[in-house]
Design a protein around this motif. Structure first.
Motif, PDB file in Angstrom:
ATOM      1  N   SER A 189       0.836  -1.203   0.000  1.00  0.00           N
ATOM      2  CA  SER A 189       0.000   0.000   0.000  1.00  0.00           C
ATOM      3  C   SER A 189       0.870   1.252   0.000  1.00  0.00           C
ATOM      4  CB  SER A 189      -0.970   0.001   1.171  1.00  0.00           C
ATOM      5  OG  SER A 189      -0.280  -0.235   2.358  1.00  0.00           O
ATOM      6  N   GLN A 197      -0.033   6.126  -6.862  1.00  0.00           N
ATOM      7  CA  GLN A 197      -1.266   6.901  -7.070  1.00  0.00           C
ATOM      8  C   GLN A 197      -0.957   8.399  -7.027  1.00  0.00           C
ATOM      9  OE1 GLN A 197      -4.690   6.163  -7.138  1.00  0.00           O
ATOM     10  NE2 GLN A 197      -4.677   3.959  -6.990  1.00  0.00           N
ATOM     11  N   VAL A 201      -4.806  -4.297  -1.015  1.00  0.00           N
ATOM     12  CA  VAL A 201      -5.848  -3.834  -1.943  1.00  0.00           C
ATOM     13  C   VAL A 201      -6.850  -2.935  -1.200  1.00  0.00           C
ATOM     14  CG1 VAL A 201      -7.808  -4.592  -3.349  1.00  0.00           C
ATOM     15  CG2 VAL A 201      -5.610  -5.737  -3.579  1.00  0.00           C
ATOM     16  N   SER A 254      -5.172   0.330  -0.459  1.00  0.00           N
ATOM     17  CA  SER A 254      -5.009   1.135  -1.675  1.00  0.00           C
ATOM     18  C   SER A 254      -6.336   1.725  -2.125  1.00  0.00           C
ATOM     19  CB  SER A 254      -4.442   0.332  -2.835  1.00  0.00           C
ATOM     20  OG  SER A 254      -3.739  -0.724  -2.393  1.00  0.00           O
ATOM     21  N   GLU A 255      -7.426   0.960  -1.905  1.00  0.00           N
ATOM     22  CA  GLU A 255      -8.756   1.491  -2.238  1.00  0.00           C
ATOM     23  C   GLU A 255      -9.039   2.726  -1.382  1.00  0.00           C
ATOM     24  OE1 GLU A 255     -11.362   0.869  -4.410  1.00  0.00           O
ATOM     25  OE2 GLU A 255      -9.809  -0.271  -5.443  1.00  0.00           O
ATOM     26  N   LYS A 298      -7.004   5.436  -2.688  1.00  0.00           N
ATOM     27  CA  LYS A 298      -7.571   5.893  -3.957  1.00  0.00           C
ATOM     28  C   LYS A 298      -8.772   6.802  -3.699  1.00  0.00           C
ATOM     29  CE  LYS A 298      -9.691   3.181  -6.956  1.00  0.00           C
ATOM     30  NZ  LYS A 298      -9.897   1.964  -7.764  1.00  0.00           N
ATOM     31  N   ASN A 299      -9.644   6.363  -2.781  1.00  0.00           N
ATOM     32  CA  ASN A 299     -10.832   7.168  -2.481  1.00  0.00           C
ATOM     33  C   ASN A 299     -10.449   8.477  -1.805  1.00  0.00           C
ATOM     34  OD1 ASN A 299     -12.442   5.223  -3.569  1.00  0.00           O
ATOM     35  ND2 ASN A 299     -12.790   4.181  -1.622  1.00  0.00           N
ATOM     36  N   SER A 307      -9.377   7.726  -9.715  1.00  0.00           N
ATOM     37  CA  SER A 307     -10.291   6.702 -10.218  1.00  0.00           C
ATOM     38  C   SER A 307      -9.512   5.646 -10.986  1.00  0.00           C
ATOM     39  CB  SER A 307     -11.338   7.340 -11.124  1.00  0.00           C
ATOM     40  OG  SER A 307     -10.681   7.977 -12.191  1.00  0.00           O
ATOM     41  N   TYR A 353      -8.799   1.231 -11.683  1.00  0.00           N
ATOM     42  CA  TYR A 353      -8.170   0.180 -10.899  1.00  0.00           C
ATOM     43  C   TYR A 353      -6.696   0.080 -11.278  1.00  0.00           C
ATOM     44  CZ  TYR A 353      -7.232  -4.218  -8.708  1.00  0.00           C
ATOM     45  OH  TYR A 353      -6.692  -5.197  -7.910  1.00  0.00           O
TER      46      TYR A 353
END
Lengths: 472, 225
Positions: A37, A44, A418, A421-422, A425-426, A431, A433
């Motif tokens: 992450s 990201q 994951v 990381s989500e 990302k949020n 946006s 994947y």
């Protein structure tokens, strides 16, 4: 296929120490989760920064009046009107002296309030039955009072119609230019208000916005007195349920605007916004639109980002000559964003180092626990050798156990990665994947598993059986 | 079957070196029942480890059927231990996680015997040793004598040529020890070579051949009628 007895031995050995096994799996999982992450965060952030900095906005040089940027601390009443510099569309002429400018435009944020201001309860003759406003028909011109409900000292709504006195310059905020018949024939829009921009034609070219019906503004629209409006694709659908917006008329405050274009969908915030022309006000007269020009910022797009600084200097020279030195404020959003981006990158680097440290600590601890676990089994391994297990078979046998723990930890770690990381990302509002996370997760997991499980297994498997059996 | 020539074993303890075996020369023939005797620390167990290829001599040569085995690769040595040797330890050394039958089946899995065949063979061996009602018991549920019989069944699982027993009765009461000795003698009468380490003279006297090791050297050797 049946499990061989040596494999059975290892499986039961894991089951025999459930807490230790779970701690080992968690140690590996958290190490991998933190590192992957951490990489995801860097990836990201970097890709988002690159994407942002390469967007049209960061090709801009923004010119505003000094008051726009500094005047917020001064009460408006203390600022002499004569001293206030108002930039207008005409100042885009600066581009003629700066060849590196690709587009020059005005893009002033504003807010539009839609709808005819007749309120529920008013009839077509303008007879007010509402307590909230009134429509008075005077010589086929309409005075609308609406949404402005003066209240008395007790807080009750004043039911008297309140046209409001016209100001000295003839500006009457309650006056509408719409013909009464036309007003009554207007349908109620589904949306009451929307964010909007006052723009000049090149704005659309700069952002690559095209009309899917009608057209974007031309120079004539800027000079014309006919109010026209362009809608973003989603906003058009929201206002008109049948989605046919082009050519329709809609009341915006006291004017009737014709929708001259609907933009193709872009997937950006522009889809929910409206655009009206940034007109050229008569600054010398009583044109109320001078207020609209107040706070205008001029934007110059430079294609070659390396030329931003030199173009800024050229633009500064132009405006110094026009309005005197230091009266306009010229900024490069990219430079400011890069400073923020650099600061973020340093913070992220620290987070990444901490994540990798977490992985290293996990590696050391997990390896130690595995070594001590294998050491405790030294005697068993010696017996296995006496019974005919080769060094390779012992190694494989140990790997069954270590790989089981390693793979469980790696899989759990990848799930943690994951999920984290989500969240990242949020949080960053990005946006899409990122497959890199998964690839990285699997790769790191594999390396981790091999290192953590392989080294102790290899060391212990080389033990001489006599030494192991002697070991009590 | 086995010929040891000038076997020496030295343990390097840093500043000092201890000679555990010194100039051992011995021949073991097929069907022999050899008792290795001597006081504690004399080198009996070291001798047995070298004989069972669990350890290597510092110098000298070890011939198994005329093959010098110390130069064989690890995999081949493991195969010899698995197929030709059976080990019986003083403390049984059964795996506590495996049942009696699984303990016996384990060496056969290394020999590549199929599951059903090894299960059948293990069952037969345990039955022969009087443990047919103890097949699925864990070692912790068995008495010392029963555990040692499971260990003997495990040693016999791959039908070895040589059984190496390191004080097999050392942890057992005398009546159970007697049962184990009888079992070993029964195996020897069936043609299995037995080498047994013991410091019990009475037990040693029951073997056909005896050697006495002291300070790493064979002090005397005796062949009984």
């Amino acid at each position: 296929m049946r499990i061989k007895e040596d494999q059975l031995l290892m499986i039961r050995s894991i089951k025999g120490r459930p807490v230790e096994s779970i701690l080992l799996i968690l140690g590996i999982a958290l190490g991998i989760g933190a590192t992957v992450s951490g990489f995801a965060l860097v990836n990201q952030s970097l890709s988002e920064a690159d994407k942002l900095l390469s967007s049209t906005y960061y090709h801009e040089i923004v010119v505003g009046t000094r008051q726009n940027s500094d005047g917020m601390d001064i009460a408006a009443s203390l600022v002499s009107d004569d001293n206030n510099l108002i930039l207008t569309v005409n100042d885009l002429a600066a581009r003629k002296e700066v060849p590196d400018v690709k587009y020059a435009y005005v893009m002033n944020r504003t807010h539009l309030r839609f709808g005819n201001m007749r309120l529920p309860g008013s009839d077509n003759n303008g007879t007010n039955t509402s307590t909230q406003g009134s429509v008075n028909n005077q010589n086929n011109r309409t005075i609308v009072t609406g949404n402005f409900q003066p209240r008395d000292a007790t807080g009750n709504t004043n039911t008297e119609a309140m046209p409001g006195p016209p100001s000295d310059d003839g500006f009457d905020p309650f006056h509408t230019n719409i013909d009464a018949d036309e007003l009554t024939s207007l349908e109620e829009p589904q949306v009451e208000e929307a964010d909007a921009y006052r723009v000049t034609p090149e704005f659309f070219s700069a952002y690559g916005l095209n009309a899917v019906s009608g057209s974007v503004f031309s120079e004539q629209d800027i000079k014309s007195d006919t109010p026209s409006l362009i809608l973003g694709s989603k906003l058009a659908k929201k206002i008109f349920e049948d989605a046919i917006a082009y050519g329709r008329k809609i009341q915006v405050m006291r004017d009737l605007y014709t929708i001259t274009g609907v933009l193709a969908e872009t997937g950006t915030a522009f889809d929910n916004e409206a655009f009206i022309p940034a007109v050229v006000p008569d600054l010398s007269g009583n044109d109320f639109r001078r207020f609209e020009a107040w706070g205008t910022t001029l934007r110059f797009i430079v294609q070659d980002l390396s030329r931003l600084t030199s173009v800024k200097a050229q633009i500064a020279t132009y405006f110094d000559k026009e309005y005197g030195e230091g009266n306009v404020d010229i900024s490069i959003p990219k430079v400011e964003a890069e400073a923020v981006s650099d600061r973020n990158l340093r913070l992220i680097t620290v987070i990444l180092i901490l994540s990798i440290s977490g992985l290293l600590i996990a590696i050391v601890n997990v390896t130690n626990i595995l070594v001590s676990r294998m050491e405790r089994r030294r005697k068993s391994l010696g017996i296995l050798k006496a019974l005919g297990a080769s060094t390779n078979k012992i190694l494989i046998s140990l790997e069954y156990e270590a790989l089981f723990i390693g793979v469980c930890g790696a899989l759990t770690g990848t799930v943690i990665a994951v999920v984290l990381s989500e969240i990242i990302k949020n949080s960053l509002g990005t946006s899409g994947y990122n497959a890199l996370i998964l690839v990285l997760g699997v790769f790191i997991s594999w390396i981790f598993t091999m290192v953590v499980t392989g080294i102790p297994a290899f060391q212990i498997s080389k033990i001489a059986p006599s030494e192991a059996i002697r070991y009590e | 079957m086995i010929r040891l020539e000038n076997i020496e074993k030295e343990f390097d303890l840093g500043q000092i070196k201890i000679k555990a075996l010194d100039n051992i020369n011995l021949t073991i023939n097929r069907g022999d029942y050899l008792a290795v005797m001597g006081p504690s620390g004399s080198g009996k167990s070291t001798f047995l480890n070298i004989l069972g290829i669990l350890d290597f001599s510092t110098s000298g040569q070890y011939f198994l059927e005329d093959y010098e085995i110390s130069s064989l690769p690890d995999k081949e040595q493991a195969r010899i231990r698995n197929k030709h040797f059976g080990f019986v330890f003083q403390s049984f050394n059964l795996f506590s996680e495996l049942s009696a039958i699984e303990n016996v089946m384990l060496p056969m899995s290394y020999a590549g015997v199929k599951y059903n065949a090894r299960k059948k063979r293990a069952g037969e061996l345990l039955d022969w040793l009087g443990l047919n009602d103890r097949l699925y018991h864990l070692p912790s549920m068995l008495s010392g004598g029963e555990q040692q019989r499971v260990a003997i069944a495990r040693a016999l699982s791959n039908d070895p040529d040589l059984i190496l027993a390191d004080e097999p009765t050392g942890n057992l009461p005398s009546d159970k020890g007697e049962e184990i000795l009888e079992t070993l003698e029964k195996l020897n009468s069936n043609g299995v070579t037995i080498v047994m380490v013991t410091h019990n003279d009475a037990q040693g006297d029951r073997a056909h051949k005896r050697i006495h090791i002291k300070d790493g050297k064979i002090e005397w050797r005796k062949v009984c009628a």
